[in-house]
Write a protein that holds these residues in place. Structure first.
Motif, PDB file in Angstrom:
ATOM      1  N   GLN A  56      34.634  39.079  39.007  1.00 62.54           N
ATOM      2  CA  GLN A  56      35.192  39.643  37.772  1.00 62.54           C
ATOM      3  C   GLN A  56      35.745  41.041  38.002  1.00 62.54           C
ATOM      4  O   GLN A  56      36.649  41.477  37.278  1.00 62.54           O
ATOM      5  N   GLY A  57      35.214  41.736  38.983  1.00 60.17           N
ATOM      6  CA  GLY A  57      35.769  43.025  39.378  1.00 60.17           C
ATOM      7  C   GLY A  57      35.865  44.037  38.254  1.00 60.17           C
ATOM      8  O   GLY A  57      34.875  44.411  37.628  1.00 60.17           O
ATOM      9  N   ALA A  58      37.089  44.451  37.976  1.00 62.69           N
ATOM     10  CA  ALA A  58      37.328  45.504  36.987  1.00 62.69           C
ATOM     11  C   ALA A  58      36.930  45.103  35.581  1.00 62.69           C
ATOM     12  O   ALA A  58      36.703  45.960  34.725  1.00 62.69           O
ATOM     13  N   ARG A 106      32.262  53.295  34.807  1.00 60.63           N
ATOM     14  CA  ARG A 106      33.672  53.667  34.994  1.00 60.63           C
ATOM     15  C   ARG A 106      34.016  53.757  36.483  1.00 60.63           C
ATOM     16  O   ARG A 106      35.095  53.356  36.913  1.00 60.63           O
ATOM     17  N   LEU A 107      33.062  54.249  37.285  1.00 61.90           N
ATOM     18  CA  LEU A 107      33.284  54.352  38.727  1.00 61.90           C
ATOM     19  C   LEU A 107      33.559  52.989  39.343  1.00 61.90           C
ATOM     20  O   LEU A 107      34.514  52.814  40.112  1.00 61.90           O
ATOM     21  N   SER A 108      32.715  52.021  39.005  1.00 56.36           N
ATOM     22  CA  SER A 108      32.896  50.670  39.549  1.00 56.36           C
ATOM     23  C   SER A 108      34.244  50.088  39.155  1.00 56.36           C
ATOM     24  O   SER A 108      34.971  49.541  39.993  1.00 56.36           O
ATOM     25  N   ARG A 109      34.600  50.239  37.883  1.00 58.07           N
ATOM     26  CA  ARG A 109      35.865  49.670  37.407  1.00 58.07           C
ATOM     27  C   ARG A 109      37.059  50.361  38.071  1.00 58.07           C
ATOM     28  O   ARG A 109      38.041  49.705  38.443  1.00 58.07           O
ATOM     29  N   LEU A 110      36.972  51.671  38.249  1.00 56.79           N
ATOM     30  CA  LEU A 110      38.061  52.396  38.900  1.00 56.79           C
ATOM     31  C   LEU A 110      38.194  52.003  40.372  1.00 56.79           C
ATOM     32  O   LEU A 110      39.308  51.913  40.910  1.00 56.79           O
ATOM     33  N   LEU A 111      37.065  51.746  41.032  1.00 57.74           N
ATOM     34  CA  LEU A 111      37.111  51.293  42.420  1.00 57.74           C
ATOM     35  C   LEU A 111      37.828  49.947  42.537  1.00 57.74           C
ATOM     36  O   LEU A 111      38.670  49.758  43.426  1.00 57.74           O
ATOM     37  N   TRP A 112      37.504  49.028  41.640  1.00 55.36           N
ATOM     38  CA  TRP A 112      38.171  47.722  41.660  1.00 55.36           C
ATOM     39  C   TRP A 112      39.651  47.867  41.358  1.00 55.36           C
ATOM     40  O   TRP A 112      40.495  47.230  42.002  1.00 55.36           O
ATOM     41  N   ILE A 113      39.982  48.683  40.385  1.00 58.95           N
ATOM     42  CA  ILE A 113      41.398  48.899  40.047  1.00 58.95           C
ATOM     43  C   ILE A 113      42.151  49.439  41.262  1.00 58.95           C
ATOM     44  O   ILE A 113      43.254  48.987  41.584  1.00 58.95           O
ATOM     45  N   GLY A 114      41.544  50.407  41.949  1.00 60.63           N
ATOM     46  CA  GLY A 114      42.166  50.962  43.137  1.00 60.63           C
ATOM     47  C   GLY A 114      42.370  49.917  44.226  1.00 60.63           C
ATOM     48  O   GLY A 114      43.439  49.862  44.870  1.00 60.63           O
ATOM     49  N   LEU A 115      41.376  49.054  44.430  1.00 62.66           N
ATOM     50  CA  LEU A 115      41.486  48.005  45.441  1.00 62.66           C
ATOM     51  C   LEU A 115      42.576  47.001  45.082  1.00 62.66           C
ATOM     52  O   LEU A 115      43.343  46.553  45.948  1.00 62.66           O
TER      53      LEU A 115
END
Length: 246
Positions: free
Chosen positions: A49-51, A127-136
């Protein structure tokens, strides 16, 4: 081609874990699994599910509320009481966050045995996790996109879980056919659910909420259920007895 495959993997991978883990396990508990298997499934749900990761606790409780209050003003998501799909999803987001952050009192019947892993959810929903997925995701598109139109698929990857929710909770109460006349607007979206892996048999599910197999007629093949049967046969999970249909 790589971008298309990437989006399809996220679509069906995220959809499977939403259906298998969040819906059929967390909300309805149609099968059991060990604590180790449950923790592994938490992590796999986050990966696919990622972001747009959804907590099993928040989703499970909210979905139980949906069944208890279907198409009433207390329903967390209903086309019958929300002006448009965006209003419905905003309400859904608020209810989901209120449950997860314990801003509202929830009846104990909705919380019984719902799986929760607070420390992991705190990170996976952050927010950190979601931003990491968005970046990937952006990096993946930057490396593999070969045409401008492929970038139009990026928002789909970012909002995958809400998109799945819209298809079932909005369109699944407006369009489709009915096998069972009920006191709600639930409908089956497709005679063969190629898009939502069985979740599209929404009318069937509202009739038999505790059944692992959402298909009823011969052509209503529930792909998630078939995978569940394999996992049960291999001993990873244990299906509960099928309730007698009436």
């Amino acid at each position: 081609m790589i971008i298309i495959l990437f989006v399809l993997v996220l679509w069906y991978g995220g959809l499977f874990f939403q259906s298998f883990f969040l819906h059929r396990y967390a909300a309805h508990q149609v099968f059991t699994m060990s604590k180790s298997m449950e923790r592994l499934t938490f992590v796999l749900t986050w990966i696919f599910q990622g972001a747009s990761y959804l907590s099993a606790y928040g989703y499970g409780i909210m979905h139980r509320m949906h069944h208890a209050y279907t198409d009433t003003e207390q329903d967390p998501h209903s086309p019958s009481h929300d002006a448009n799909v965006f209003a419905m999803m905003w309400k859904t987001k608020n209810v989901y966050q209120d449950i997860n952050q314990q801003r509202i009192v929830v009846d104990q019947r909705f919380t019984k045995n719902v799986p929760q892993w607070k420390s992991f959810d705190s990170f996976a929903s952050s927010r950190l996790s979601r931003l990491l997925w968005i970046g990937l995701y952006i990096l993946f598109f930057a490396f593999f996109a070969t045409a401008w139109w492929q970038w139009l698929l990026l928002p789909v990857t970012l909002f995958m879980a809400p998109i799945h929710g819209v298809i079932i909770n909005w369109f699944g109460h407006i369009y489709g056919y009915v096998n069972f006349k009920m006191k709600n607007t639930s409908k089956n979206l497709f005679p063969f659910d190629f898009l939502m892996m069985g979740e599209g048999y929404h009318n069937n599910h509202h009739k038999y909420a505790s059944r692992a197999n959402f298909g009823v007629k011969w052509h209503e093949i529930d792909m998630t259920y078939l995978i569940i049967k394999v996992l049960d046969a291999l001993g990873f999970i244990q299906l509960k007895p099928i309730p007698v249909r009436k």
